[in-house]
Every structure is written in structure tokens, then in C-alpha cells.
Design a protein around this motif. Sequence first.
Motif, short mmCIF file in Angstrom:
data_model
loop_
_atom_site.label_atom_id
_atom_site.label_comp_id
_atom_site.label_asym_id
_atom_site.label_seq_id
_atom_site.Cartn_x
_atom_site.Cartn_y
_atom_site.Cartn_z
N UNK A 157 42.18 55.35 54.41
CA UNK A 157 42.91 54.50 53.47
C UNK A 157 42.18 53.17 53.27
N UNK A 158 41.70 52.59 54.35
CA UNK A 158 40.96 51.33 54.24
C UNK A 158 39.69 51.51 53.42
N UNK A 159 38.98 52.61 53.65
CA UNK A 159 37.73 52.83 52.92
C UNK A 159 37.99 53.08 51.45
N UNK A 160 39.04 53.83 51.14
CA UNK A 160 39.39 54.04 49.72
C UNK A 160 39.76 52.72 49.05
N UNK A 161 40.41 51.83 49.79
CA UNK A 161 40.70 50.50 49.24
C UNK A 161 39.43 49.74 48.94
N UNK A 162 38.44 49.81 49.83
CA UNK A 162 37.15 49.16 49.56
C UNK A 162 36.43 49.81 48.40
N UNK A 163 36.58 51.10 48.23
CA UNK A 163 35.97 51.77 47.08
C UNK A 163 36.55 51.25 45.77
N UNK A 164 37.85 50.99 45.76
CA UNK A 164 38.46 50.41 44.56
C UNK A 164 38.00 48.98 44.31
N UNK A 165 37.75 48.24 45.39
CA UNK A 165 37.31 46.86 45.24
C UNK A 165 35.84 46.75 44.85
N UNK A 166 35.00 47.64 45.39
CA UNK A 166 33.56 47.51 45.22
C UNK A 166 33.01 48.30 44.04
N UNK A 167 33.84 49.07 43.38
CA UNK A 167 33.36 49.86 42.25
C UNK A 167 32.85 49.00 41.11
N UNK A 168 32.12 49.63 40.17
CA UNK A 168 31.57 48.88 39.03
C UNK A 168 32.66 48.28 38.16
N UNK A 169 33.83 48.91 38.15
CA UNK A 169 34.98 48.36 37.42
C UNK A 169 36.04 47.84 38.40
N UNK A 170 35.64 47.61 39.62
CA UNK A 170 36.58 47.17 40.64
C UNK A 170 36.94 45.71 40.52
N UNK A 171 37.86 45.30 41.37
CA UNK A 171 38.38 43.94 41.30
C UNK A 171 37.30 42.91 41.58
N UNK A 172 36.40 43.18 42.53
CA UNK A 172 35.37 42.21 42.89
C UNK A 172 34.39 41.97 41.73
N UNK A 173 33.91 43.03 41.14
CA UNK A 173 32.97 42.88 40.02
C UNK A 173 33.64 42.27 38.80
N UNK A 174 34.87 42.63 38.55
CA UNK A 174 35.59 42.05 37.41
C UNK A 174 35.79 40.54 37.61
N UNK A 175 36.11 40.14 38.84
CA UNK A 175 36.29 38.71 39.11
C UNK A 175 34.98 37.95 38.96
N UNK A 176 33.88 38.52 39.45
CA UNK A 176 32.59 37.84 39.31
C UNK A 176 32.17 37.73 37.85
N UNK A 177 32.43 38.75 37.07
CA UNK A 177 32.07 38.70 35.65
C UNK A 177 32.95 37.73 34.89
N UNK A 178 34.24 37.69 35.21
CA UNK A 178 35.14 36.76 34.53
C UNK A 178 34.80 35.31 34.86
N UNK A 179 34.30 35.07 36.07
CA UNK A 179 33.90 33.72 36.45
C UNK A 179 32.53 33.35 35.90
N UNK A 180 31.84 34.30 35.30
CA UNK A 180 30.52 34.03 34.75
C UNK A 180 29.41 33.98 35.78
N UNK A 181 29.68 34.46 37.00
CA UNK A 181 28.65 34.42 38.04
C UNK A 181 27.63 35.54 37.87
N UNK A 182 28.02 36.64 37.29
CA UNK A 182 27.11 37.76 37.03
C UNK A 182 27.34 38.24 35.61
N UNK A 183 26.30 38.78 35.01
CA UNK A 183 26.42 39.29 33.64
C UNK A 183 26.71 40.79 33.60
N UNK A 184 26.43 41.48 34.68
CA UNK A 184 26.69 42.92 34.76
C UNK A 184 27.17 43.25 36.17
N UNK A 185 27.89 44.36 36.32
CA UNK A 185 28.43 44.69 37.66
C UNK A 185 27.33 44.86 38.70
#
Length: 309
Positions: free
Chosen positions: A140-168
Motif C-alpha cells: 500500500x505504501x509503495x502504491x501510494x509512492x507510485x501515485x506521487x512519483x508518476x509523470x502525472x502524479x502529485x509531485x510532478x504536477x506541483x513542481x510544474x505548477x510552481x514553474x520549477x520544471x518545464x516537464x515531468x
Amino acid sequence: MTMAASTDAATPAVPTVAPAPERVGERWSWAPYLLSLPGLALFAVLLLVPLAMTALLSLNSFSFYGGIQDVWRFDNYLEILADSYFHEVFLRTFRIAALVTLLCALLGAPQAYILRRMTPAWRSLCLLIVLGPLLISVVSRTLGWALLLGSTGLLNQALMNLGLVSEPIEFMYTETGVVIALTHVLVPFMVLSVWASLQRLDPQVENAALSLGAGPSTVLRRIVLPQIVPGILSGSIIVFALAASAFATPAIIGGRRLKVAATLAYDEFLNTLNWPLGATVAILLLLANIVIIVGCNRLVERRYKQVFE
């Protein structure tokens, strides 16, 4: 007669020491061994027997047409030692384990020290948060990290919305993603190990050093760190062994493109059905872990002698 009597009366009586009684030889007792038999039998059945069967299986040979052949050869070991593909898999396995161990030490030791200086109420709450991952299934923990670390995951979306990265950023199917997920899974073990070492440290020693003019950094370097080094080494042994033999997290985060020793053995057993080769991978991984753990254990024992003697 009077002089002799007075002299005898003035002389203090020398106490007589009774001879020490002879020690009765200890009688040999089978009771401790008989009481240990159930535990030893369970240990042998659940651990030693499967390991022995796996070691014997690793000596068999395999062919796609003939299946497993009951012969004793070292062909599987020679194949792994000669093939660069297996070298890369084992090197990746121990590289990930070493990085996870380093990150757990850098995160877990300060956490344990901060928890020790908290008030009991806050300490209980924060300790529950730190140990919370152990109460959840690793899948369950690993599946949660998979959702966070995916190309459309929460972490990449937050970095792109903040303008820190241009692509996932590619976290999935990379060593970086596996290291992050394993660190989250295993850091509580480091916290517990360092916490146990800190229980032996008297807080008044730190206060005495501060009162004598030592700065906080000096207190941490000269007083606290030598005391918690054995705990860090003990936690590193546990974390490294668990990270090197981890299966669920590398299988989900790393996928089939990022092989480690555990997933390689799994594929050999269930996909190619080459059980002898899979058993050989498992035995070599076990032997490598034993060598590393024994070596680190020597360092731990030596450090304990230097600190506490």
C-alpha cells in the motif's frame, strides 16, 4: 602468675577465619536444552531446511526441453560470475541499498535526537507518526509512492505548477524513485536503533558541557555523536539487509526495466521457470548480505568497546 594473666587479658583475641567450604561441582542439566528444543525445531523447519533445499536446488541444471535435472554442478554460479548482466543487477542492488542506508542515517539520527529532547506528550505523538509507516502494508505504501512519483502524479504536477520544471521528472522505473520509496519504508528502523543508543546518554552531560563553555556544535560532535554511532551502525545493518533483499518496492516502482536481485530471482522462478538459476541468485544475495552484515557487526562491536570501556 598475675603478670601472665594480665598480659593474656590485654592481648586482643585474633578472630579465626573459618575455611571456605568446598564448592560442590555443578551438575549437568539437560533442562535448558530440552526447553530450547521446540524453538530450535521451529527455527530448523522454517528457516534452515528451506535454505538447505534452496542451496541444493542451486546446484541442479535446467534446460527448456528437459526441465530441472537432478545433478550437482556449479554451472549456475559460474554463469552468474561470468555474465556482465548479473554483475550489473547485483551492483545496482547494493548501490540502491547503500544509498538508502545513507539517507536513512542522515534522516533517522536527527529525528531520534529531536524526539529525545521533546516533551513526553509531543514525543509520543511524533513517535507514532515516525513509526506509522510500519503499521501499513508495504504494498500500500509503495502504491501510494507510485501515485506521487508518476509523470502525472502529485509531485510532478506541483513542481510544474510552481514553474520549477518545464516537464515531468522521471521518478518511476528509475533508481531515484526506488531509493525514495525504500527510504520512506526503512527509516523507522534507523530511528529505533538510534533511539535505543540515546537512552544511555545522560542529558546532564550535555548540560555540563554547555556550562563549561562548549558550543552546541561541539556538544553534538564530541558528546552526542560518539554515543549514537553504535546505534547508527546497528540501524545501517538492518536497513542495508532489508533494502538489498526488498522485493515489493523495486517491483512496483522499478518495474520490469529496473532489475534488482530479488526481482531477478522472482522472474527466474516464475517467468522462465529456471528454478536452479533463481535459487543461485537468492543464495548469492544471502551470502553477500551475510558478509556485509558480519563485517559491519565487527565495526559495531569495536565501536562499543571504544565508547563504553
